[in-house]
Design a protein around this motif. Structure first.
Motif, short mmCIF file in Angstrom:
data_model
loop_
_atom_site.label_atom_id
_atom_site.label_comp_id
_atom_site.label_asym_id
_atom_site.label_seq_id
_atom_site.Cartn_x
_atom_site.Cartn_y
_atom_site.Cartn_z
N ARG A 44 0.83 -1.21 0.00
CA ARG A 44 0.00 0.00 0.00
C ARG A 44 0.87 1.26 0.00
O ARG A 44 1.82 1.37 0.77
CB ARG A 44 -0.93 -0.01 1.22
CG ARG A 44 -1.91 1.15 1.26
CD ARG A 44 -2.81 1.02 2.47
NE ARG A 44 -3.74 2.14 2.57
CZ ARG A 44 -4.90 2.20 1.94
NH1 ARG A 44 -5.29 1.19 1.20
NH2 ARG A 44 -5.69 3.26 2.07
N ASP A 45 0.53 2.22 -0.88
CA ASP A 45 1.22 3.51 -0.97
C ASP A 45 2.70 3.36 -1.34
O ASP A 45 3.50 4.25 -1.05
CB ASP A 45 1.09 4.30 0.33
CG ASP A 45 -0.35 4.66 0.64
OD1 ASP A 45 -1.10 4.93 -0.30
OD2 ASP A 45 -0.72 4.63 1.84
N HIS A 60 6.93 3.29 3.70
CA HIS A 60 6.39 2.48 2.62
C HIS A 60 7.52 1.89 1.77
O HIS A 60 8.69 2.27 1.90
CB HIS A 60 5.44 3.32 1.76
CG HIS A 60 4.31 3.92 2.53
ND1 HIS A 60 3.44 3.17 3.28
CD2 HIS A 60 3.94 5.22 2.70
CE1 HIS A 60 2.55 3.96 3.86
NE2 HIS A 60 2.83 5.21 3.53
#
Length: 241
Positions: free
Chosen positions: A77-78, A125
């Motif tokens: 994610r991201d 991230h």
């Protein structure tokens, strides 16, 4: 194949010269390598790979990257995916929702790209660098020292240079990304979008969902001999070099 035979000049001419009136092989008139075409020959006549209805004549070397990353190394994610290469590359368009992608020259990374890499890593991230081994090393060296070790490598391998990973994606400069190394240690084809078969000239590939230019039953340069089998763990096609 029926669509290509009906609408793409390159295949209409080639298969007709083999004595075929449709994609089905005619007994005794199968042509060289079972009717498969050398990829360099197809690229030499790339304007004839465009369907009669029109389309682009520019291959997409980054085609399929987002799909094969799901097998090789999901960006999370991201996350951020950095595709390493030159002007022929475009940012990957099929990444998972929320994941960004960009392209940069590993020998002279854009300042904006390095800034985004740093920002993504500092937020906790993932950043994936996709390219050949030399490109990944060169690019990683340009990332600020306290963050460089957190850039995750996804080395790309051509069909004639497969290794044992632990991570990797299968790539051809014209066909794009064809598969990835799975957690079982086998090279999995992106089988919903790529079909491969063994011919006398080596593995021939068909891109099942590409509008233009159309690549159907083409053999990459070098004529790699490998086996296409079913993965005993996952039950989907793998390439055994």
């Amino acid at each position: 194949m029926r669509s290509a035979f009906a609408t793409v000049p390159f295949y209409r001419e080639r298969w007709a010269l083999d004595g075929r009136e449709d994609p089905v092989l005619v007994p005794g008139r199968t042509g060289k390598d079972g009717g498969a075409a050398p990829l360099p020959e197809a690229l030499h006549k790339i304007v004839d790979l465009v369907p009669l209805a029109g389309g682009t004549k520019r291959p997409d070397p980054g085609r399929g990257l987002g799909r094969v990353l799901r097998t090789a190394r999901p960006p999370g994610r991201d996350g951020l995916v950095v595709l390493l290469g030159g002007d022929e590359l475009r940012p990957p368009a099929d990444l998972p929702r929320g994941v960004r992608g960009c392209v940069t020259d590993p020998d002279a990374p854009a300042a904006a790209v390095l800034g985004e890499v740093s920002a993504v890593l500092r937020r906790g991230h993932r950043v994936l660098a996709v390219g050949d081994d030399k490109a990944i090393v060169t690019f990683t060296a340009a990332v600020p020292g306290d963050l460089a070790h957190r850039v995750e490598a996804v080395p790309q391998r051509e069909i004639d240079s497969l290794d044992a990973g632990p991570y990797g994606v299968l790539h051809d400069p014209a066909l794009g990304y064809l598969g990835a190394l799975g957690d079982c240690g086998r090279w999995h084809l992106d089988w919903r979008h790529v079909y491969a078969r063994l011919t006398d000239g080596g593995l021939a590939f068909t891109l099942l969902r590409q509008d233009s230019p159309r690549f159907v039953d083409v053999i990459p340069a070098g004529g790699v001999r490998a086996e296409v089998a079913s993965c005993p763990r996952h039950g989907t096609p793998v390439v055994l070099a």
